[in-house]
Design a protein around this motif. Sequence first.
Motif, PDB file in Angstrom:
ATOM      1  N   SER A 140       0.829  -1.206   0.000  1.00  0.00           N
ATOM      2  CA  SER A 140       0.000   0.000   0.000  1.00  0.00           C
ATOM      3  C   SER A 140       0.864   1.257   0.000  1.00  0.00           C
ATOM      4  O   SER A 140       0.577   2.221  -0.726  1.00  0.00           O
ATOM      5  N   LEU A 141       1.926   1.261   0.804  1.00  0.00           N
ATOM      6  CA  LEU A 141       2.824   2.421   0.820  1.00  0.00           C
ATOM      7  C   LEU A 141       3.502   2.607  -0.529  1.00  0.00           C
ATOM      8  O   LEU A 141       3.618   3.735  -1.035  1.00  0.00           O
ATOM      9  N   GLY A 142       3.971   1.487  -1.118  1.00  0.00           N
ATOM     10  CA  GLY A 142       4.636   1.597  -2.421  1.00  0.00           C
ATOM     11  C   GLY A 142       3.706   2.093  -3.505  1.00  0.00           C
ATOM     12  O   GLY A 142       4.071   2.973  -4.304  1.00  0.00           O
TER      13      GLY A 142
ATOM     14  N   LEU B 195     -14.116  -2.613   3.779  1.00  0.00           N
ATOM     15  CA  LEU B 195     -12.761  -2.659   4.328  1.00  0.00           C
ATOM     16  C   LEU B 195     -11.723  -2.280   3.275  1.00  0.00           C
ATOM     17  O   LEU B 195     -10.817  -1.470   3.534  1.00  0.00           O
ATOM     18  N   PHE B 196     -11.849  -2.832   2.078  1.00  0.00           N
ATOM     19  CA  PHE B 196     -10.887  -2.506   1.026  1.00  0.00           C
ATOM     20  C   PHE B 196     -11.052  -1.049   0.567  1.00  0.00           C
ATOM     21  O   PHE B 196     -10.068  -0.423   0.139  1.00  0.00           O
ATOM     22  N   ALA B 197     -12.263  -0.532   0.632  1.00  0.00           N
ATOM     23  CA  ALA B 197     -12.440   0.881   0.300  1.00  0.00           C
ATOM     24  C   ALA B 197     -11.706   1.772   1.296  1.00  0.00           C
ATOM     25  O   ALA B 197     -11.119   2.799   0.923  1.00  0.00           O
ATOM     26  N   VAL B 198     -11.705   1.392   2.569  1.00  0.00           N
ATOM     27  CA  VAL B 198     -10.962   2.160   3.579  1.00  0.00           C
ATOM     28  C   VAL B 198      -9.463   2.101   3.295  1.00  0.00           C
ATOM     29  O   VAL B 198      -8.749   3.108   3.400  1.00  0.00           O
ATOM     30  N   TRP B 199      -8.968   0.900   2.938  1.00  0.00           N
ATOM     31  CA  TRP B 199      -7.543   0.801   2.589  1.00  0.00           C
ATOM     32  C   TRP B 199      -7.227   1.661   1.360  1.00  0.00           C
ATOM     33  O   TRP B 199      -6.158   2.300   1.301  1.00  0.00           O
TER      34      TRP B 199
END
Length: 822
Positions: A316-318, A388-392
């Motif tokens: 996610s950071l990358g 949950l994936f929308a929050v990520w």
Amino acid sequence: MTLQSARRIAGDKQFLTSAAAHAGITAGAAAFAGAALCGATALFLSEALNAGSGTSGPGSSGMQFADQLWRMFLLLTSLPFSGRLEAGFETIGGFVSTGDEGFTLGVWPLASLACVVLASLLGAYLLERRHPQRSGGMRAGAAAAAGVAFAVLMLLVAVPGVRFDAPGAVATVSALGPALAPFSFATVFASGWLGRSLATRKRLEVGPTRRPRGPLAHELASLATDLGIYAGALSLTGAVLGTVTLVVVFVQTGAQSALLPMLLAGAPHAGFWALILAHLGAVTVTAPYTALQGISVLSPDLPFAWISVLPVVLASLGSALVIGVGHSRTRTPDLAKIWRLPAAVFVLWMVGSLVFLPVTLSGSATVLGFTLGELELAARPAFWTPALFAVWALAVELGAWALPDRARALTPRAHAVAIRIRTQLGGSGSPANVEWAGTAPVALPSVSASASPHQASSLPEPRHESAGPQPQPMTARTKRRLRIVGVCTTVAVLVVTASAIAITSVNTQRGAVAKVREYVEAIAAGDATHAGELVDPNVETSQRDYVSDAMLASATERITVLDVVETELSPAAPTTSWFEEPAQEPHGSGRETRNVQVTYRLGGTTESTVLAVERIENEFLVLETWRVVTPLVFESVAGTSHAMDFTIGAVAAAPGPVETLTWEGSQPVSWVPFSAYPAIYPVSGTESTFYSVASEPVRVGPVEAEHVPDRNLVYTPTDALTEAVDAAVTAMIDECVLSTDAAPDGCPFDTYVYGADTPLSWQVTSYPDVSVSTTSDRFEVEDGLASFSYTGSSGRTSTGSSPIRTTGTFTVVGGTVTIEFS
């Protein structure tokens, strides 16, 4: 024929040829995927049937087997586009039947579906590059024609189904479903249209001119690029996590080679589910007659699964950094655009979690006329997975706004790598087209087609005017402080992560399962002292010798622990007596409790029992401490045919009176109840001159319903006992004939004379035969005769006789036998 009509005919032929070739390529890919899936299924079923029956070949003839294999191939070829298998089963007489609807297996073979989609996409791309269509309508028409042909082909493939005939039963399987034709068409049409559109876009980009994009197309292209970057990062992460999951499953199942193709076929599902768990999501499991269960990285059965969160965080950071270097820099997040990536991710995961990822088996059956009701066995993502994936994804968008500045200051190399990756990806929003450090997009100066590469590379960097004040460059002191903060943050994260890993590892060794394993392994090793320290055996003081080290050491066989796992089953209620019904014992101290199932082998038999474990106060605030509540102690009995002292294991037992006193009726026995750890203990009787002893060990374990224990000791009288009893009977009769009474007390003969005080004279005419019972301490006297004479009041002497016939009991004390007539 005019030139225009000739061109139109040639275009129509090219259209039909391209559409037919596209349909053929897709059909070939579907056949290849179906053959691979059929081979994996056949190998797995063959191995399973061979293991269950011990045979190595099909039970039917070669032609029948080939026909069934062909039908199975057709069935599995159409399965990726139907997403369901409908199965029916019925036996002769209707003893077992699934009814008209049968059972439905809902599963999408994602590997096979991906193979067909990629083949369709690549085939359409190459066909469009080789034979381009005249317009967008023609390209869409070619894709639609291929989709229609493929949908009709899948309907024809799915029609035959599979039928299995066995003696007394028949089963049918079909892949026909309402989604088969529409989904087949939509898959081929969408992938074909996308492939042809990409080919057309590539042809326009390398041409002399490029059609300018409108604002909506530009925004959609930017969203597609960001979504592709994020999806690519998650795909790589899911591939790694899925591979690790498959390796773990393969090793835990015994590394069976027949299981490997099926695991590879299920690799996409494993990758997606591992990705869901790594995002702190959950997979719910539904089973008949049980409550809904959720599996997450925090589940006790997956002690180290939470480590999978780290690759997701890094991905996610990358992806946030790569996305961010392609965006224009703003002082605050752009609220007009920040919602687009989360919304797209939400929609995609909504479709995936509701349609493609669940694996379900549902239906109803009738057994012997009784309907079992609706049964369902399913594994599916939790309903809140899309949110949950929308929050990520929202966190990734925020990271794309915040990370580039900080990455350029702290790790310029990582920032440069992100820019290089974004440049190679190209598309809308790449660093070549957007001034990352400014606030607005920048148009590059045009370079003529005739300009040399050297001239193009030597152009000066464009100058840009910002709408607001230019940011001041950071000083060396500020950069040094930021680097120190970054290093300290990294060290803190590493320390916290290492501490969490260490605490998790230690708590795994101190958890409920570990505590029960330590307890049962102490019993298996014969260490009753340590087992008693872990949990009190909860037996009376008089029974403590039966749960001692000496008792376990005397066992001929102790338990072999096979498995210790946490379970939802409840511990069995204790019994107040070996012969009584279980008495309910209330549990509940307000503390956290867990039930742990112990499976062990004893005497060649596998047994299971459930122990309750209670959590008590932590040590050092973070180290879990558990206490076993239910002792692994069972009540048992040892029986003997005679009331003689004997030994159970290493403990001396004194039996009570023999309960059955019938002559040759049911077997007499004297029971000695005791409580001990599960094991097989020897039972030793008292050897003597008068008895030979046959002994059987006593097995201590769960008592099965309606189980009647056998006698562990059976004493068989010897000839010496018969002779001793016979001698005692003779001696007793000799004493009896000395009496002058008509009915001597305790003697086996008597008579009647007139006058109570008339004296008699007794003598033995013939001694009786004596027989000793083989099942009790009783004997029988018969066929003896005693004669008598007396003188009446008239002076006349009278004579007579009395048979000697009676029963009695005998007692053996040391080497002496004493008797008593009944």
